[in-house]
Design a protein around this motif. Structure first.
Motif, PDB file in Angstrom:
ATOM      1  N   LYS A 181      -1.257   2.632   0.776  1.00 33.20           N
ATOM      2  CA  LYS A 181      -0.005   2.491   0.031  1.00 33.20           C
ATOM      3  C   LYS A 181      -0.234   1.765  -1.286  1.00 33.20           C
ATOM      4  O   LYS A 181       0.303   2.155  -2.335  1.00 33.20           O
ATOM      5  CB  LYS A 181       1.010   1.722   0.879  1.00 33.20           C
ATOM      6  N   GLY A 182      -1.034   0.715  -1.236  1.00 31.26           N
ATOM      7  CA  GLY A 182      -1.295  -0.031  -2.462  1.00 31.26           C
ATOM      8  C   GLY A 182      -2.120   0.745  -3.474  1.00 31.26           C
ATOM      9  O   GLY A 182      -1.913   0.620  -4.692  1.00 31.26           O
ATOM     10  N   LEU A 183      -3.046   1.566  -3.002  1.00 32.42           N
ATOM     11  CA  LEU A 183      -3.912   2.317  -3.908  1.00 32.42           C
ATOM     12  C   LEU A 183      -3.215   3.496  -4.571  1.00 32.42           C
ATOM     13  O   LEU A 183      -3.794   4.139  -5.454  1.00 32.42           O
ATOM     14  CB  LEU A 183      -5.144   2.828  -3.140  1.00 32.42           C
ATOM     15  N   THR A 209      -0.227 -11.174   5.402  1.00 40.66           N
ATOM     16  CA  THR A 209       1.085 -11.186   4.758  1.00 40.66           C
ATOM     17  C   THR A 209       1.128 -12.229   3.645  1.00 40.66           C
ATOM     18  O   THR A 209       1.662 -11.984   2.557  1.00 40.66           O
ATOM     19  CB  THR A 209       2.187 -11.486   5.800  1.00 40.66           C
ATOM     20  N   LEU A 210       0.554 -13.395   3.912  1.00 40.64           N
ATOM     21  CA  LEU A 210       0.453 -14.414   2.859  1.00 40.64           C
ATOM     22  C   LEU A 210      -0.476 -13.959   1.738  1.00 40.64           C
ATOM     23  O   LEU A 210      -0.236 -14.253   0.565  1.00 40.64           O
ATOM     24  CB  LEU A 210      -0.058 -15.725   3.459  1.00 40.64           C
ATOM     25  N   LEU A 216      -3.368  -2.504  14.992  1.00 42.15           N
ATOM     26  CA  LEU A 216      -3.154  -3.187  13.721  1.00 42.15           C
ATOM     27  C   LEU A 216      -4.195  -2.781  12.685  1.00 42.15           C
ATOM     28  O   LEU A 216      -3.914  -2.795  11.478  1.00 42.15           O
ATOM     29  CB  LEU A 216      -3.184  -4.702  13.928  1.00 42.15           C
ATOM     30  N   ALA A 217      -5.401  -2.428  13.114  1.00 43.08           N
ATOM     31  CA  ALA A 217      -6.414  -1.971  12.162  1.00 43.08           C
ATOM     32  C   ALA A 217      -5.942  -0.698  11.453  1.00 43.08           C
ATOM     33  O   ALA A 217      -6.170  -0.512  10.244  1.00 43.08           O
ATOM     34  CB  ALA A 217      -7.737  -1.727  12.881  1.00 43.08           C
ATOM     35  N   HIS A 218      -5.275   0.182  12.198  1.00 46.91           N
ATOM     36  CA  HIS A 218      -4.726   1.398  11.590  1.00 46.91           C
ATOM     37  C   HIS A 218      -3.587   1.050  10.627  1.00 46.91           C
ATOM     38  O   HIS A 218      -3.450   1.661   9.561  1.00 46.91           O
ATOM     39  CB  HIS A 218      -4.228   2.336  12.686  1.00 46.91           C
ATOM     40  N   VAL A 219      -2.777   0.056  11.005  1.00 50.05           N
ATOM     41  CA  VAL A 219      -1.701  -0.397  10.118  1.00 50.05           C
ATOM     42  C   VAL A 219      -2.286  -0.934   8.811  1.00 50.05           C
ATOM     43  O   VAL A 219      -1.766  -0.646   7.718  1.00 50.05           O
ATOM     44  CB  VAL A 219      -0.853  -1.475  10.812  1.00 50.05           C
ATOM     45  N   ALA A 266       3.171  -5.780  -3.742  1.00 56.29           N
ATOM     46  CA  ALA A 266       4.522  -5.500  -3.250  1.00 56.29           C
ATOM     47  C   ALA A 266       4.533  -4.245  -2.379  1.00 56.29           C
ATOM     48  O   ALA A 266       5.185  -4.202  -1.328  1.00 56.29           O
ATOM     49  CB  ALA A 266       5.480  -5.339  -4.426  1.00 56.29           C
ATOM     50  N   ALA A 267       3.804  -3.220  -2.813  1.00 57.02           N
ATOM     51  CA  ALA A 267       3.724  -1.993  -2.016  1.00 57.02           C
ATOM     52  C   ALA A 267       3.016  -2.237  -0.680  1.00 57.02           C
ATOM     53  O   ALA A 267       3.431  -1.716   0.363  1.00 57.02           O
ATOM     54  CB  ALA A 267       3.002  -0.908  -2.814  1.00 57.02           C
ATOM     55  N   MET A 268       1.975  -3.044  -0.694  1.00 62.35           N
ATOM     56  CA  MET A 268       1.233  -3.341   0.529  1.00 62.35           C
ATOM     57  C   MET A 268       2.066  -4.200   1.475  1.00 62.35           C
ATOM     58  O   MET A 268       2.041  -4.010   2.702  1.00 62.35           O
ATOM     59  CB  MET A 268      -0.081  -4.038   0.191  1.00 62.35           C
ATOM     60  N   LEU A 269       2.823  -5.137   0.924  1.00 65.45           N
ATOM     61  CA  LEU A 269       3.654  -6.000   1.758  1.00 65.45           C
ATOM     62  C   LEU A 269       4.740  -5.198   2.467  1.00 65.45           C
ATOM     63  O   LEU A 269       5.036  -5.433   3.646  1.00 65.45           O
ATOM     64  CB  LEU A 269       4.283  -7.096   0.899  1.00 65.45           C
TER      65      LEU A 269
END
Length: 329
Positions: free
Chosen positions: A20-22, A150-151, A10-13, A168-171
């Motif tokens: 993705k957000g950046l 996620t929240l 999950l750390a890699h995720v 939105a991109a990160m979610l």
């Protein structure tokens, strides 16, 4: 094949989620500005010395600026956090004409946007640091951290338009193929998180049913192992007895004659029929028998009953402290 559950790191995720957000255009342009300024102070020892002197004069702790690296987790957050902490000294240093700094200083809007990015990325840094630990359990943290983050990346009305797009991109990037039920099971068997609020009732019901099935399977396997061990011991004892020759009782003539006379003089034996009342009157004569006979003669409970009792006792226990070690608990 061995019944082991694969769980993605999950750390890699989280690291991929941040990347993705950046990629947002506004964020990317701001990061380019910061990288150029940081790179200038890294290349010029004179500028770095002047920055440290000005930071000291302003009553700040002089710290070296950090340059981010794409392959290093959380390095962009570290760069922005350090830059924001030294920004007053950086702005004052960039105004010195003798350093001939070509890079323009950041605007107030840029500074506010950096603060918003730091607030957005900080929980990901904390989660990745905790999940990379090697001296404590981490699998029971995965479901909880994923739900919390996620929240965290869910857009709110107070977010700016750019931050909303970044969230939105990160979610979307956080939607990974984790086996939710298995992760809920891991959280429930951890005494720190079994009553966490965002686990739904349906999740709890399904997870408890799966836990009961696994506990029953383990109990049955242990019972078969104990039965096999007892059978092997009995077989070994039988084999040892069969290796010894039978002992014959040989009597001489005088002993045989005396034995015959004694047999004739014996009174006829009184035969007592076994009745339920007679069985009830039978009591153990040894101390151990009097103490434990009532327990060992009872019919053993089934594996399902033992599992249910054990699980109910666990669920009634008070929740362990978050700083505690579930293994020690």
């Amino acid at each position: 094949m061995c019944g082991l559950q694969h769980v993605r790191c999950l750390a890699h995720v989280f690291n991929l989620t941040v990347h993705k957000g950046l990629k947002n255009e506004t964020v990317s342009n701001l990061l380019k500005k910061v990288r150029r300024i940081v790179g200038f102070f890294h290349r010029s020892s004179t500028a770095a010395a002047r920055l440290a002197a000005i930071a000291t004069a302003l009553g700040m702790k002089p710290l070296r600026l950090i340059q981010d690296v794409d392959t290093r987790w959380n390095s962009t957050f570290d760069m922005l956090e350090r830059f924001a902490g030294q920004r007053t000294a950086v702005d004052a240093t960039m105004k010195l004409r003798d350093l001939k700094i070509k890079e323009p200083p950041l605007t107030e809007d840029d500074g506010e946007f950096i603060d918003q990015l730091i607030k957005l990325l900080e929980p990901f840094k904390t989660a990745a640091t905790v999940l990379c630990g090697e001296k404590y359990l981490t699998v029971s943290l995965i479901f909880n951290y994923k739900k919390l983050l996620t929240l965290h990346v869910t857009a709110h009305d107070l977010d700016s338009e750019t931050i909303s797009r970044v969230k939105a991109a990160m979610l979307a990037a956080m939607i990974c193929k984790h086996v939710e039920l298995f992760l809920v099971e891991c959280s429930l068997v951890d005494p720190r998180f079994r009553d966490i609020q965002f686990i739904t009732d349906q999740n709890i019901t399904d997870a408890l049913a799966a836990i009961k099935n696994k506990m029953s399977t383990i109990a049955l396997r242990m019972g078969l192992m104990r039965q096999t061990a007892v059978t092997q011991e009995e077989a070994k004892a039988t084999a040892d007895d069969s290796d010894q020759p039978p002992q014959l009782n040989v009597l001489n003539d005088e002993e045989q004659s005396d034995d015959n006379n004694n047999y004739k003089e014996q009174e006829p034996a009184i035969v007592v029929e076994d009745t339920p009342e007679a069985d009830n009157d039978k009591k153990p004569t040894s101390a151990l028998g009097r103490l434990f006979d009532v327990f060992i003669t009872k019919e053993e409970s089934s594996a399902a009953d033992k599992v249910k009792l054990e699980l109910n006792c666990y669920l009634k226990e008070s929740r362990a402290k978050l700083k505690g070690n579930p293994i020690d608990w």
